[in-house]
Write an enzyme that holds these catalytic residues in place. Structure first.
Site, PDB file in Angstrom:
ATOM      1  N   ASN A  79       0.908  -1.220  -0.033  1.00  0.00           N
ATOM      2  CA  ASN A  79      -0.166  -0.042   0.025  1.00  0.00           C
ATOM      3  C   ASN A  79       0.876   1.279   0.010  1.00  0.00           C
ATOM      4  O   ASN A  79       2.002   1.533   0.555  1.00  0.00           O
ATOM      5  CB  ASN A  79      -0.925  -0.025   1.146  1.00  0.00           C
ATOM      6  CG  ASN A  79      -0.350  -0.117   2.454  1.00  0.00           C
ATOM      7  OD1 ASN A  79       0.636  -0.809   2.546  1.00  0.00           O
ATOM      8  ND2 ASN A  79      -0.830   0.356   3.491  1.00  0.00           N
TER       9      ASN A  79
ATOM     10  N   GLU B 299       0.269   5.350   0.463  1.00  0.00           N
ATOM     11  CA  GLU B 299      -0.691   6.026   1.042  1.00  0.00           C
ATOM     12  C   GLU B 299      -0.122   7.634   0.464  1.00  0.00           C
ATOM     13  O   GLU B 299       1.161   7.696  -0.058  1.00  0.00           O
ATOM     14  CB  GLU B 299      -0.642   6.194   2.474  1.00  0.00           C
ATOM     15  CG  GLU B 299      -1.154   4.607   3.110  1.00  0.00           C
ATOM     16  CD  GLU B 299      -1.491   4.626   4.381  1.00  0.00           C
ATOM     17  OE1 GLU B 299      -1.119   5.537   5.054  1.00  0.00           O
ATOM     18  OE2 GLU B 299      -2.025   3.923   4.744  1.00  0.00           O
TER      19      GLU B 299
ATOM     20  N   CYS C 181      -4.172   0.832  -2.688  1.00  0.00           N
ATOM     21  CA  CYS C 181      -4.179  -0.546  -1.750  1.00  0.00           C
ATOM     22  C   CYS C 181      -2.682  -1.369  -2.472  1.00  0.00           C
ATOM     23  O   CYS C 181      -2.571  -1.459  -3.630  1.00  0.00           O
ATOM     24  CB  CYS C 181      -5.200  -1.507  -1.917  1.00  0.00           C
ATOM     25  SG  CYS C 181      -6.617  -0.726  -1.213  1.00  0.00           S
TER      26      CYS C 181
ATOM     27  N   GLU D 197      -2.807  -4.568  -3.095  1.00  0.00           N
ATOM     28  CA  GLU D 197      -3.451  -5.592  -4.265  1.00  0.00           C
ATOM     29  C   GLU D 197      -3.481  -4.788  -5.586  1.00  0.00           C
ATOM     30  O   GLU D 197      -2.822  -5.164  -6.576  1.00  0.00           O
ATOM     31  CB  GLU D 197      -4.820  -5.854  -3.837  1.00  0.00           C
ATOM     32  CG  GLU D 197      -4.934  -6.702  -2.685  1.00  0.00           C
ATOM     33  CD  GLU D 197      -5.235  -6.004  -1.147  1.00  0.00           C
ATOM     34  OE1 GLU D 197      -4.798  -4.705  -1.188  1.00  0.00           O
ATOM     35  OE2 GLU D 197      -5.905  -6.542  -0.515  1.00  0.00           O
TER      36      GLU D 197
ATOM     37  N   CYS E 260     -10.180  -5.259  -0.144  1.00  0.00           N
ATOM     38  CA  CYS E 260     -11.429  -4.282  -0.449  1.00  0.00           C
ATOM     39  C   CYS E 260     -12.271  -4.366  -1.579  1.00  0.00           C
ATOM     40  O   CYS E 260     -11.658  -4.809  -2.471  1.00  0.00           O
ATOM     41  CB  CYS E 260     -10.945  -2.684  -0.203  1.00  0.00           C
ATOM     42  SG  CYS E 260     -10.105  -1.869  -1.575  1.00  0.00           S
TER      43      CYS E 260
ATOM     44  N   CYS F  70     -10.508  -3.258  -4.619  1.00  0.00           N
ATOM     45  CA  CYS F  70      -9.523  -4.397  -5.274  1.00  0.00           C
ATOM     46  C   CYS F  70      -9.971  -5.680  -5.958  1.00  0.00           C
ATOM     47  O   CYS F  70      -9.600  -6.242  -6.738  1.00  0.00           O
ATOM     48  CB  CYS F  70      -8.375  -4.560  -4.311  1.00  0.00           C
ATOM     49  SG  CYS F  70      -7.312  -3.319  -3.747  1.00  0.00           S
TER      50      CYS F  70
HETATM   51  N1  THU Z   1      -5.358  -1.508   2.362  1.00  0.00           N
HETATM   52  C1  THU Z   1      -4.820  -2.325   1.309  1.00  0.00           C
HETATM   53  O1  THU Z   1      -3.616  -2.022   0.922  1.00  0.00           O
HETATM   54  N2  THU Z   1      -5.536  -3.464   1.152  1.00  0.00           N
HETATM   55  C2  THU Z   1      -6.583  -3.888   1.513  1.00  0.00           C
HETATM   56  O2  THU Z   1      -7.169  -4.976   1.216  1.00  0.00           O
HETATM   57  C3  THU Z   1      -7.177  -3.097   2.465  1.00  0.00           C
HETATM   58  C4  THU Z   1      -6.464  -1.774   3.045  1.00  0.00           C
HETATM   59  C5  THU Z   1      -4.400  -0.345   2.753  1.00  0.00           C
HETATM   60  C6  THU Z   1      -5.096   0.915   2.499  1.00  0.00           C
HETATM   61  C7  THU Z   1      -4.638   2.060   3.483  1.00  0.00           C
HETATM   62  O3  THU Z   1      -3.236   2.239   3.157  1.00  0.00           O
HETATM   63  C8  THU Z   1      -4.424   1.044   4.625  1.00  0.00           C
HETATM   64  O4  THU Z   1      -4.432  -0.388   4.160  1.00  0.00           O
HETATM   65  C9  THU Z   1      -5.243   1.172   5.736  1.00  0.00           C
HETATM   66  O5  THU Z   1      -6.764   1.097   4.953  1.00  0.00           O
END
Ligand code: THU
Length: 158
Positions: free
Chosen positions: A64, A66, A75, A77, A113, A116
């Site tokens: 991920n 941000e 994310c 994925e 999520c 994704c």
């Molecule tokens: N996140 C992912 O990378 N994958 C997921 O399946 C769910 C959430 C990340 C997004 C954000 O950077 C952090 O996790 C918290 O939500």
């Protein structure tokens, strides 16, 4: 008007630990764990790692990423899926492994999520073969879903 009640069933399998996986899947989950170290997560402190295996055996990882403008981040994925699409456009994704690290640094459960899942379903359609997903669960168990469509019933299409 005729009405009908219909029911989805989701088929999945669980393994007791990473060690219980086949060698190539174990390697993929280890790559996902390694990818958590590349996460840029200064806002959530939740590091997600994803690693996918292409049909030629190549592993592509993502984490991920941000951003201070929160929705601009991505994310793990989709970072991995889009990297594979950009770098290996003619290869099919066979398996995707996902894991997270909580703010304390411990391995944690990660389940993709909705956005994704939508990308995963379309990636599967492009490849015309099922994508297996391996999810790290609490207590170190692994959940395997053999077909991405099972992760997102009624996905968007045009
Ligand atoms: N996140 C992912 O990378 N994958 C997921 O399946 C769910 C959430 C990340 C997004 C954000 O950077 C952090 O996790 C918290 O939500």
């Amino acid at each position: 008007m005729e009405t009908a009640t219909k029911t989805f069933t989701i088929d999945y399998r669980e393994y007791a630990s990473i060690e219980a996986l086949a060698a190539d899947d174990r390697e993929l989950m280890e790559a996902a764990i390694a990818a958590t170290a590349t996460a840029y997560a200064p806002y959530s402190h939740f590091s997600v790692g994803a690693a996918l295996r292409l049909d030629d055996g190549t592993i592509v990882s993502g984490s991920n990423q941000e951003n201070i403008a929160y929705p601009s981040g991505l994310c793990a994925e989709r970072t991995a899926l889009f990297a594979a699409g950009a770098q290996h456009p003619d290869r099919r994704v066979a398996t995707l492994a996902i894991v997270a690290r909580d703010p304390q640094g411990s391995l944690a459960e990660a389940s993709p999520c909705g956005a994704c899942r939508q990308v995963l379903v379309e990636t599967q359609q492009r490849g015309q073969a099922p994508i297996r997903t391996l999810l790290y669960l609490s207590e170190g168990r692994i959940r395997e879903i053999a077909d991405a469509r099972q992760l997102l019933p009624f996905s968007f299409s045009m």
